[in-house]
Motif scaffolding. Structure first.
Motif, PDB file in Angstrom:
ATOM      1  N   GLY A  20       0.811  -1.204   0.000  1.00 26.73           N
ATOM      2  CA  GLY A  20       0.000   0.000   0.000  1.00 26.73           C
ATOM      3  C   GLY A  20       0.842   1.251   0.000  1.00 26.73           C
ATOM      4  O   GLY A  20       2.047   1.209  -0.266  1.00 26.73           O
ATOM      5  N   ALA A  21       0.192   2.384   0.306  1.00 23.15           N
ATOM      6  CA  ALA A  21       0.875   3.668   0.323  1.00 23.15           C
ATOM      7  C   ALA A  21       1.980   3.627   1.384  1.00 23.15           C
ATOM      8  O   ALA A  21       1.714   3.271   2.531  1.00 23.15           O
ATOM      9  CB  ALA A  21      -0.117   4.768   0.642  1.00 23.15           C
ATOM     10  N   ILE A  58      -7.162  15.917  -8.086  1.00 24.44           N
ATOM     11  CA  ILE A  58      -7.361  15.279  -6.787  1.00 24.44           C
ATOM     12  C   ILE A  58      -6.842  13.851  -6.891  1.00 24.44           C
ATOM     13  O   ILE A  58      -7.147  13.152  -7.849  1.00 24.44           O
ATOM     14  CB  ILE A  58      -8.860  15.264  -6.430  1.00 24.44           C
ATOM     15  CG1 ILE A  58      -9.366  16.696  -6.383  1.00 24.44           C
ATOM     16  CG2 ILE A  58      -9.095  14.561  -5.119  1.00 24.44           C
ATOM     17  CD1 ILE A  58     -10.828  16.812  -6.084  1.00 24.44           C
TER      18      ILE A  58
HETATM   19  P1  ATP Z   1      -6.712   8.793  -8.063  1.00 22.98           P
HETATM   20  O1  ATP Z   1      -5.514   9.547  -8.502  1.00 22.98           O
HETATM   21  O2  ATP Z   1      -7.663   8.576  -9.179  1.00 22.98           O
HETATM   22  O3  ATP Z   1      -7.326   9.296  -6.805  1.00 22.98           O
HETATM   23  P2  ATP Z   1      -5.350   6.686  -6.686  1.00 22.98           P
HETATM   24  O4  ATP Z   1      -5.145   5.289  -7.163  1.00 22.98           O
HETATM   25  O5  ATP Z   1      -4.182   7.512  -6.365  1.00 22.98           O
HETATM   26  O6  ATP Z   1      -6.265   7.310  -7.790  1.00 22.98           O
HETATM   27  P3  ATP Z   1      -6.752   5.431  -4.578  1.00 22.98           P
HETATM   28  O7  ATP Z   1      -7.233   4.351  -5.478  1.00 22.98           O
HETATM   29  O8  ATP Z   1      -7.624   5.958  -3.516  1.00 22.98           O
HETATM   30  O9  ATP Z   1      -6.298   6.657  -5.417  1.00 22.98           O
HETATM   31  O10 ATP Z   1      -5.401   4.896  -3.947  1.00 22.98           O
HETATM   32  C1  ATP Z   1      -4.796   5.572  -2.884  1.00 22.98           C
HETATM   33  C2  ATP Z   1      -3.428   5.005  -2.615  1.00 22.98           C
HETATM   34  O11 ATP Z   1      -3.525   3.650  -2.219  1.00 22.98           O
HETATM   35  C3  ATP Z   1      -2.513   4.998  -3.821  1.00 22.98           C
HETATM   36  O12 ATP Z   1      -1.816   6.189  -3.973  1.00 22.98           O
HETATM   37  C4  ATP Z   1      -1.586   3.844  -3.525  1.00 22.98           C
HETATM   38  O13 ATP Z   1      -0.522   4.270  -2.675  1.00 22.98           O
HETATM   39  C5  ATP Z   1      -2.459   2.885  -2.754  1.00 22.98           C
HETATM   40  N1  ATP Z   1      -3.003   1.842  -3.628  1.00 22.98           N
HETATM   41  C6  ATP Z   1      -3.682   1.999  -4.771  1.00 22.98           C
HETATM   42  N2  ATP Z   1      -4.052   0.835  -5.306  1.00 22.98           N
HETATM   43  C7  ATP Z   1      -3.590  -0.116  -4.472  1.00 22.98           C
HETATM   44  C8  ATP Z   1      -3.656  -1.545  -4.448  1.00 22.98           C
HETATM   45  N3  ATP Z   1      -4.277  -2.231  -5.393  1.00 22.98           N
HETATM   46  N4  ATP Z   1      -3.057  -2.183  -3.429  1.00 22.98           N
HETATM   47  C9  ATP Z   1      -2.457  -1.499  -2.456  1.00 22.98           C
HETATM   48  N5  ATP Z   1      -2.362  -0.178  -2.407  1.00 22.98           N
HETATM   49  C10 ATP Z   1      -2.911   0.528  -3.394  1.00 22.98           C
END
Ligand code: ATP
Length: 746
Positions: free
Chosen positions: A439-440, A539
């Motif tokens: 994850g993040a 965003i």
């Molecule tokens: P957007 O820019 O459209 O908001 P995003 O992918 O950055 O898309 P989220 O989908 O809410 O937004 O994801 C938030 C964070 O979670 C990402 O920046 C990443 O660090 C983590 N993340 C995204 N997809 C996964 C995944 N499949 N497994 C684990 N962590 C993930």
């Protein structure tokens, strides 16, 4: 026996299907036999009813009255019936044209609904494909995940923490946790619908987790079908412009009737005391001609046609309008808030860098902790971020299939954008249990206490932690999306798979950095936005530094002070934020509820705001926005259903193109209205002045004929005009502005 009381094998047998679903051939056969999986629609108005509706217009009623009077005079005086015939002919033609245009507009809208039709993931011939939900049959095995609308009634075969919202059926708005085991009942009593934990029903939505289920009832046989015997088709409400025009028409009709009565009175007075029957009829016909001249009969029709053609046009440019009102609102959009991933970037990720002591372990962790998989040609299928990770592992010599054979997944805490991470638990060949979390980085690191140094797990010191965060920032500054991988060894299978239980005391493995190139057309679209006086706002759930790097590349911001994170936003009160919203064009590490705050802040400033969304939790912000924009490809059913407009290509440039089209449509409607009102006014003046001078220059039939031909066609032609060259160089139109703003009256 009821399917929820049966064991899964027996349900599959009962449905004459298999663990891997039906064959395509069998599915086609069943579709033919049982019909499509959809609810019956309410009765449509018949042709005759529609025609009669067209006649119920004050203007047409006046004409019918005129025809009546002409008929009576013709009988009395023995003159020809030419007038009557022509007037009735005009009424008839008008009515037929109206019905034709109305059905054409309706068909255009229906065609759009087809494009936006719901789809489902289903296993056919053992392979996962996407089909239109109406093509599903009983026995089909469907795959469900957070955000999906449940397409039919189905018995759950496999359930990973799946929660379903069933308010439409049970009235209960709290999501229900589902399971796969057969239910038991005491003394043969039936289980109430709300307690059938191993069933999902049409009309509900998955809000968390994922699962696999076999369809047991489709179409009108579903519980939904039983409740709502026929689905009354939601009537497309009129747009504010149409409402205002209807009002205008009504006022005009009354005004015209007043003038006509006045002329009628003056004429009668002039004849006094020699009022003859013939004289009265003549005067009446003059008054009628005036009415015919004054009422812009084409007004409503032209607006409807221009709107429906505009909507069709937009759909060709990949913007599918779901609510007609959006066309008008789009034209005055002042702020466009857009997601980053997939809308401004290509969502085609590739791992280009990693950081950690054991690349193989990192790649293995990332691939196992993903729902993406490899197809026969070793191409990754699934969510782009996860595809990148699975491909990465494959490149490191570890195809996902082999990894999974050695470490079977026994449980998981699915990804959600609040936690920004996910975890999976696996039983390895030697019987040991291992958990991987990805994850993040900032979020995962908070839950790490140890560090894998290549051989063993050592305590994660503050210095190591700082080093990792620095490495994270360095990658993010280069616009990479960074994910962190971690693990945890379990003595035995955990007792449950709740995120709180799994995601603590983790051991850090490493970071992966992936590029997600910006969409080539996005930069130009951003520039166009700015020239058009529209503020683009980005965003993202991604890291602040990644977000800033990409936003700078796109030209959304010029320096990092215009960016803010979700957690900073939490510290600002709603009032202060409403004041400060204009300072920021980039929001990073946001959670879905932040989006609602952003929309509200801009709306408070009186700005017409568009907001895109894809995930399950984006529905509230989409609903709150003036123009809610759903994603056609990556979007969940939940968001698409509440959106005013759906982007078939998930592309930011499409929103900007739609704004341009919205402006053009409004411009053209205004041109048509100006033309109609001006030409009608001229006609009134011509007749009125002639009457005052004692001439009868045109009989109602003449005017009618002229109007029928000369009003509609030029107005329509104006409605189809190309966009003015400066259309995206002007400021947005004020949404409260009337049709007559800017000196139109003059
Ligand atoms: P957007 O820019 O459209 O908001 P995003 O992918 O950055 O898309 P989220 O989908 O809410 O937004 O994801 C938030 C964070 O979670 C990402 O920046 C990443 O660090 C983590 N993340 C995204 N997809 C996964 C995944 N499949 N497994 C684990 N962590 C993930």
């Amino acid at each position: 026996m009821q399917e929820y009381l049966l064991e899964r094998e027996n349900v599959i047998e009962q449905q004459n299907s298999s663990e891997n679903g039906l064959s395509a051939q069998e599915a086609a056969l069943r579709l033919e036999q049982n019909g499509k999986n959809r609810l019956k629609e309410g009765r449509k108005a018949t042709l005759a009813e529609r025609f009669l509706r067209q006649l119920a217009d004050p203007m047409i009623l006046i004409l019918i009255a005129a025809a009546g009077v002409s008929g009576i005079t013709a009988v009395c005086s023995g003159e020809s019936f030419a007038d009557v015939v022509i007037i009735l002919l005009v009424v008839l033609i008008n009515g037929i044209l109206g019905v034709l245009q109305e059905s054409k507009a309706e068909r255009a809208i229906e065609a759009l609904q087809e494009i936006a039709a719901a789809t489902s993931k289903v296993l056919r011939d053992g392979r996962q494909i996407i089909v239109r939900s109406e093509e599903l049959v009983t026995g089909d095995v469907i795959l469900l995940e957070a955000g999906d609308a449940v397409p039919a009634d189905a018995r759950i075969l496999e359930c990973a923490s799946m929660k379903v919202e069933e308010a439409a059926l049970t009235g209960e708005s709290v999501p229900v946790s589902k399971k796969e085991e057969a239910l038991r009942t005491e003394d043969g009593k039936d289980v109430p619908l709300g307690d059938r934990k191993n069933m999902v029903y049409m009309g509900s939505t998955v809000v968390y987790g994922r699962g696999r289920a076999i369809i047991t009832a489709a179409g009108m046989d579903t519980q939904m079908g039983k409740i709502a015997d026929s689905l009354a088709k939601a009537k497309e409400s009129q747009t504010p412009l149409q409402q205002r025009l209807n009002q205008l028409s009504r006022i005009l009709s009354v005004l015209v009737l007043g003038i006509c009565l006045f002329i009628f009175g003056v004429d009668l007075f002039r004849m006094y005391p020699e009022i003859s029957a013939g004289g009265i009829v003549d005067t009446f016909m003059v008054a009628v001609s005036l009415a015919v001249a004054a009422i812009p009969e084409g007004l409503a029709t032209v607006v409807t046609i221009v709107l429906s053609m505009g909507v069709t046009n937009m759909s060709k440019k990949n913007a599918v309008i779901r609510k007609l009102t959006a066309v008008e609102t789009l034209g005055c959009a002042q702020v466009i808030c857009s997601d980053k991933t997939g809308t401004l970037t290509q969502n085609r990720m590739t791992v280009t860098e990693y950081k950690g002591k054991d690349e193989k372990l990192l790649a293995r962790a990332m691939a196992l902790c993903s729902d993406a998989r490899l197809d026969e040609k070793n191409q990754a299928v699934g969510e782009p971020t996860e595809c990148a990770l699975v491909s990465y592992a494959c490149k490191c010599g570890m195809p996902k299939g082999e990894l999974e054979a050695e470490a079977v997944r026994i449980g998981e805490a699915p990804f959600d954008s609040m936690r920004k991470m996910m975890s999976t638990v696996h039983r390895q060949k030697d019987g040991s249990v291992i958990q991987f979390t990805k994850g993040a980085p900032d979020e995962v690191l908070k839950r790490c206490t140890r560090f894998f140094d290549g051989k063993e797990a050592v305590p994660l010191t503050n210095r190591l932690r700082e080093e990792i965060l620095e490495a994270n920032k360095a990658m993010a500054d280069r616009a990479l999306r960074v994910l962190c991988g971690a693990m945890r060894i379990w003595e035995k299978e955990p007792e449950g798979y709740e995120p709180e239980r799994l995601e603590k005391g983790l051991c850090y493995i490493g970071l992966t950095g992936m590029i997600d190139p910006v969409r080539p057309e996005a930069k130009a679209a951003i520039e166009e936005c700015k020239a058009a006086g529209i503020r683009p706002v980005m965003i993202t759930g991604d890291h602040l530094d990644t977000a800033v790097a990409i936003a700078m590349e796109l030209g959304i911001i010029t320096d990092a002070s215009q960016a803010i994170t979700g957690s900073r936003l939490d510290e600002i009160s709603d009032e202060d934020f409403a004041e400060e919203a204009e300072k920021y064009s980039v929001y990073a590490r946001v959670q879905p509820e932040h989006k609602v705050r952003i929309v509200k802040a801009w709306k408070k400033k009186g700005k017409i705001t568009a907001m895109t969304g894809d995930g399950v939790n984006d529905a509230p912000s989409i609903k709150n926005a003036d123009i809610g924009v759903g994603m056609g490809i990556t979007g969940t059913d939940v968001t698409k259903n509440v959106a005013d407009m759906v982007l078939a290509d998930d592309n930011f440039a499409t929103i900007v193109a739609a704004v341009g089209e919205g402006r053009r449509i409004y411009d053209n409607i205004r041109k048509s209205i100006q033309f109609l009102l001006a030409s009608n006014l001229a006609e009134v003046l011509a007749i009125f002045s002639a009457t005052l001078m004692g001439f009868t220059i045109l009989k109602p039939v003449h005017l009618l004929w002229i109007n029928l031909i000369t009003d509609c066609f030029p107005a329509l032609a104006l409605g189809m005009e190309e966009a003015e060259e400066d259309i995206m160089k002007r400021r947005p139109r004020d949404s409260g502005e009337g049709i007559f703003a800017g000196g139109t009256w003059l």
